[in-house]
Design a protein around this motif. Sequence first.
Motif, PDB file in Angstrom:
ATOM      1  N   HIS A  72      38.247  36.377  41.637  1.00  0.00           N
ATOM      2  CA  HIS A  72      38.234  37.044  40.335  1.00  0.00           C
ATOM      3  C   HIS A  72      39.587  37.705  40.053  1.00  0.00           C
ATOM      4  O   HIS A  72      40.251  38.184  40.973  1.00  0.00           O
ATOM      5  N   ASP A  74      40.351  40.539  38.962  1.00  0.00           N
ATOM      6  CA  ASP A  74      40.509  41.923  39.422  1.00  0.00           C
ATOM      7  C   ASP A  74      40.665  42.019  40.944  1.00  0.00           C
ATOM      8  O   ASP A  74      40.763  43.116  41.498  1.00  0.00           O
ATOM      9  N   HIS A  75      40.707  40.859  41.618  1.00  0.00           N
ATOM     10  CA  HIS A  75      41.000  40.824  43.052  1.00  0.00           C
ATOM     11  C   HIS A  75      42.192  39.933  43.384  1.00  0.00           C
ATOM     12  O   HIS A  75      42.756  40.017  44.473  1.00  0.00           O
ATOM     13  N   ASP A 160      33.283  41.890  46.489  1.00  0.00           N
ATOM     14  CA  ASP A 160      32.196  41.976  45.507  1.00  0.00           C
ATOM     15  C   ASP A 160      31.040  41.159  46.056  1.00  0.00           C
ATOM     16  O   ASP A 160      31.243  40.060  46.572  1.00  0.00           O
TER      17      ASP A 160
HETATM   18 ZN   LIG Z   1      34.237  39.685  41.587  1.00  0.00          ZN
END
Ligand SMILES: [Zn+2]
Length: 571
Positions: A72, A74-75, A160
């Motif tokens: 993702h 955000d990672h 996550d």
């Molecule tokens: Zn994620």
Amino acid sequence: MSTVLEIIPLGGIGEFGMNCMAVRYGDEMLILDAGMGFPEESAYGVDVSIPNFSFLDEYKDDITAIVLTHGHEDHLGALPYLLKRFNVPVYCSHFTAGLAESKLEEHDLLGDVLLHRVEPRDIVDLGSFSVEFIRVSHSLVDCFSLAIKTPVGTIIHTGDYKVDETPVIGEPIDLRSFRRYGQDGVLALLSDSTNATVPGRTPSERAVIPAFEEIFAEAKGRIIVAAFASSIHRLQIVLDVAQQFNRRVCVLGRSMQKNVDIADRLGYLDIHDGLLVSLNQTKEMSDDEIVFLVTGSQGESRAALSQMAMQSYKGLMIEEGDTVVLSARIIPGNERLISRMIGFIYKRGANIIEEKRRLVHVSGHASQEDIRILTEAVRPKYVVPIHGEYRMLFRHKEFVKNHLGYAEKNIILIENGDVLELDGERAAVVDKREIGRTFIDETGFEEIDSETVRQRKQLAYEGTVTVVVSIDEETGEILDEPQIVARGVRGLTSTNGFTPIGGTVSVTAPVSNNYLLADARRVITAAVAGASRQTLAEESLLKEHLRVELKRFIQKRTGAKPVITFVIVRT
Ligand SMILES: [Zn+2]
């Protein structure tokens, strides 16, 4: 050399996005994830933010590797910027590597970076650390938690996750490995808090299938599904249901096409031959044979769905009889954009189905009962809530305390920049580092420092004043009157008029009658006359001296704080 373990979050704690963490022992450091964030300052030409990696400069010889939990943004989104500073090997899953490669290619870094692809349960030795990759379920595929053995004990970083026993693609979460670590003893569990405020279990990715089947059974016209391009399970469901109802799928939007392509190429998506069609092909088909799978679930004005709703996307418009499915959650902050887009879709006569009306979206993050399952499997000495706004971290802590019987001292709330020290016996925040963020202009992948963004904000709210001052090179005396041009400044209009402050002069009065500007000229002339020889000789000193004087004057008389620029002409 110290014999303690340090955990230093660079981002992602107390905020949504920008997940990144340094783990340090002695002179070795691992970086876990390198995510980007989505700042509110987007109006000032800034699209995304990343942690300010200059914090890591002092450790540049210590950084041994970057380890990614999943792909993702955000990672993963800050990875190119991190690698430009510190070119160290990267370890991640096959699918994460696919996404990373496409990013590195955009930044022209692909040939220079060592990307190691790992399998679930692989163990990689990195100096004093050894990292095992544990499979977890999430909205994306090929996601890992990281079990990191260190000289002071094992820490587990969940990444996550949710506990999904029936994912659409791949195998369920590997609880057996978590339990194995739990039996051997885990010092700290750094655990996803995104959904820690939500009671119960997070539904399986499969839970949305019945709603999609109903929608497909009912729809007479075209179906348009907007989802996150990274929700690979969801994309597979749309492809499967389309197949089942004899519809063909047309994928629209750059990131959607890219992710479908990567997931298909790496074998994560199962796509029947002939299922995908081009936009041109859809023009020959009847409405009940088509599904458009598109980007833009957040109402982004440049994405396919908004364009189809408001004007047209490559000649395609939403029409009466269409069914639009928003198969995504609303990311906080996007409510108004989405609401506006839904209005446009209704205006065009289409039907719209969103999360509130049918179960067309499930979260990829652990709710409270998922958190219980994982925490009880790992049984760590310390729980450290990560990923999420402070409210979520706090509720995570409360849940672990009230429902899992953890003592207050064993749950540690940290913030970005905190140095959490663990020595096997105790855990404490021993220092606070200033980290901050860097802004990125995604169109050119340019890094923009926070000072530039501050200036843009100031320009937008306070306007600008430009002053030209002519000075005699020989005598240092001012020649002529300074010329002043104000733009967008409260109390000072542009060149042909002004708004008087507490005065009686007409607003349409010419500049020559503007006593405020006349006073400003006098202030500048006096400041030049009062400047020392050294100040007059040094351009930067003189500009700063004049700027300070004029700034004080304008602020006192109008309350405005414009960006002031001086041009010095020496003749
Ligand atoms: Zn994620």
